[in-house]
Design a protein around this motif. Sequence first.
Motif, PDB file in Angstrom:
ATOM      1  N   SER A 189      55.856  52.563  90.896  1.00  0.00           N
ATOM      2  CA  SER A 189      56.881  52.846  89.894  1.00  0.00           C
ATOM      3  C   SER A 189      56.322  53.859  88.904  1.00  0.00           C
ATOM      4  CB  SER A 189      57.281  51.570  89.141  1.00  0.00           C
ATOM      5  OG  SER A 189      57.796  50.595  90.018  1.00  0.00           O
ATOM      6  N   LYS A 195      58.615  42.381  93.792  1.00  0.00           N
ATOM      7  CA  LYS A 195      60.027  42.014  93.770  1.00  0.00           C
ATOM      8  C   LYS A 195      60.322  40.635  94.338  1.00  0.00           C
ATOM      9  CE  LYS A 195      62.094  45.591  91.928  1.00  0.00           C
ATOM     10  NZ  LYS A 195      62.710  45.447  90.600  1.00  0.00           N
ATOM     11  N   ARG A 198      61.727  43.634  78.862  1.00  0.00           N
ATOM     12  CA  ARG A 198      61.555  45.077  78.691  1.00  0.00           C
ATOM     13  C   ARG A 198      61.748  45.454  77.221  1.00  0.00           C
ATOM     14  NH1 ARG A 198      65.201  47.083  82.391  1.00  0.00           N
ATOM     15  NH2 ARG A 198      66.664  45.781  81.257  1.00  0.00           N
ATOM     16  N   ASP A 258      61.646  46.652  84.465  1.00  0.00           N
ATOM     17  CA  ASP A 258      61.181  45.348  83.994  1.00  0.00           C
ATOM     18  C   ASP A 258      60.751  44.566  85.231  1.00  0.00           C
ATOM     19  OD1 ASP A 258      60.916  42.758  82.993  1.00  0.00           O
ATOM     20  OD2 ASP A 258      62.687  42.887  81.715  1.00  0.00           O
ATOM     21  N   PRO A 259      59.473  44.243  85.416  1.00  0.00           N
ATOM     22  CA  PRO A 259      58.437  44.020  84.404  1.00  0.00           C
ATOM     23  C   PRO A 259      57.363  45.107  84.280  1.00  0.00           C
ATOM     24  CG  PRO A 259      57.817  42.898  86.409  1.00  0.00           C
ATOM     25  CD  PRO A 259      59.098  43.631  86.710  1.00  0.00           C
ATOM     26  N   GLU A 260      57.564  46.290  84.854  1.00  0.00           N
ATOM     27  CA  GLU A 260      56.529  47.313  84.750  1.00  0.00           C
ATOM     28  C   GLU A 260      56.298  47.742  83.297  1.00  0.00           C
ATOM     29  OE1 GLU A 260      58.812  48.549  88.576  1.00  0.00           O
ATOM     30  OE2 GLU A 260      59.225  47.472  86.712  1.00  0.00           O
ATOM     31  N   ILE A 311      49.847  38.293  91.860  1.00  0.00           N
ATOM     32  CA  ILE A 311      50.108  39.569  91.201  1.00  0.00           C
ATOM     33  C   ILE A 311      48.798  40.353  91.075  1.00  0.00           C
ATOM     34  CG2 ILE A 311      50.997  40.695  89.122  1.00  0.00           C
ATOM     35  CD1 ILE A 311      53.097  39.125  90.786  1.00  0.00           C
ATOM     36  N   GLY A 345      61.920  41.178  89.505  1.00  0.00           N
ATOM     37  CA  GLY A 345      60.502  41.529  89.399  1.00  0.00           C
ATOM     38  C   GLY A 345      59.697  40.369  88.844  1.00  0.00           C
ATOM     39  N   GLN A 350      52.753  49.146  89.528  1.00  0.00           N
ATOM     40  CA  GLN A 350      53.287  48.532  90.749  1.00  0.00           C
ATOM     41  C   GLN A 350      53.864  47.179  90.374  1.00  0.00           C
ATOM     42  OE1 GLN A 350      50.761  47.004  94.121  1.00  0.00           O
ATOM     43  NE2 GLN A 350      51.873  48.553  95.291  1.00  0.00           N
ATOM     44  N   ASP A 351      55.084  46.896  90.857  1.00  0.00           N
ATOM     45  CA  ASP A 351      55.683  45.596  90.575  1.00  0.00           C
ATOM     46  C   ASP A 351      55.856  44.799  91.861  1.00  0.00           C
ATOM     47  OD1 ASP A 351      57.886  46.853  91.741  1.00  0.00           O
ATOM     48  OD2 ASP A 351      59.311  45.800  90.460  1.00  0.00           O
ATOM     49  N   ALA A 359      53.648  42.776  87.304  1.00  0.00           N
ATOM     50  CA  ALA A 359      53.279  44.178  87.507  1.00  0.00           C
ATOM     51  C   ALA A 359      51.880  44.415  86.967  1.00  0.00           C
ATOM     52  CB  ALA A 359      54.283  45.102  86.808  1.00  0.00           C
TER      53      ALA A 359
END
Length: 427
Positions: A188, A208, A11, A284-286, A411, A221, A205-206, A224
């Motif tokens: 998110s 999880k 991040r 994080d990670p968005e 992903i 995460g 969108q991430d 994303a």
Amino acid sequence: MKVLVLGPGGREHAIIRALQKDPQVTQVYSAPGNAGIAQQIPTYPINAQNPAEVITLAQQLDIDLVVIGPEAPLVAGVADALRQEDIPVFGPDQEAATLEGSKAFAKEIMAEAQVPTALAKIAHTMEEASEAIDSFGPPYVVKDDGLAAGKGVVVTHHREEALAHAQACFDAGSHIIVEEYLDGPEVSLFVISDGERCIPLAPAQDFKRIFDQDRGANTGGMGAYSPLPWLPENFVQTVMERVAQPTITHMKHRGTPFIGVLYCGLIITSRGIRVIEFNARFGDPETQAVLARLKTPLGQLLYSAACSRLDENTTLSWDSRYAVDVVMAAENYPDTPRTGDVINGLDDFADEEDLYVVHAGTTQQGQDVLTSGGRVLAVVGLGEDLAQARERAYEGVQRISWQGAQYRQDIALAAVQQQIAVPQQYS
């Protein structure tokens, strides 16, 4: 403007990359940073959760703005200490950061501000936990009330697993929140706030779970993407009106103004938009995907918020392309990750404009970059459509290797295949 970014992860690396594009930002520093950050800017090995150390460094460097990346320094009161020294800081005070530090507190605020969220019960004992779990029935949702780096939630059909998670939280000195299960696509949304006004960034969108098809344990995460092509057109406006602005307004009215980024973790159910959680910092990670597309100068935006001078009429500028980031994690993450492995292939990246690496758990040893955490790095790809961005990100992943490296292979796949169903009556 000279900016100090606190934090060691992906991040923070993404924030630093964005800050370096701001023409008014003359220098960026990091504490403590990681191997990738240290290759770009000066880093300082201080304890970012120690207010005195942060203040000393900020004063030595004559910093104009401190950006706090992770949640732990916020909950430790670092932002409070900086403000007492008249150092502009982007990040909420300790009490406002309790929106993330305590899920029970967040539920209380949401109830008072009439923000839609899942029904929930707080439990302090195993007897209370058992009663709450049985009252909701499966699937069971059990959350650690405190900070857990995104890994404090268990969603399971197995009652014994739910109870075991509750016991583990109690053993660690915490208590739990038991919630009704909500079904639907998750979103998110980061909202920049100056304590009164707020501006949304692009939704993301991430992912999880550690394994494909959302199997396995929760992680911080694993990847994303942004923007979300399947999202209803008025979704962001609805969230701002029903979730973000009411929360920011209520926090101000109760004497704990929220200055920083309010992370709204949302789910679109057949009964409407519901808040899953609030965080008090960039996700994080968005962040890696969202800031890859931001064209508005980030430093100026964050400084305006820190100084309570945000113009809510500001129209942010975005790259029209899509962004996908895929996290590569260490062996045995999210349990006890193996560290100290040499990362191969990083030299294959010439910081291409549409494909690059964001470091997280890395450290430099001589000429080698080694793994030093669970989530080691993320590969970010940009493309004219989501499929192209995804293809580029995975092309980059194939260039990198170390012993035991793992990553999800799906992903953004469901979105590319148009398999995400949004309930019609979502508002």
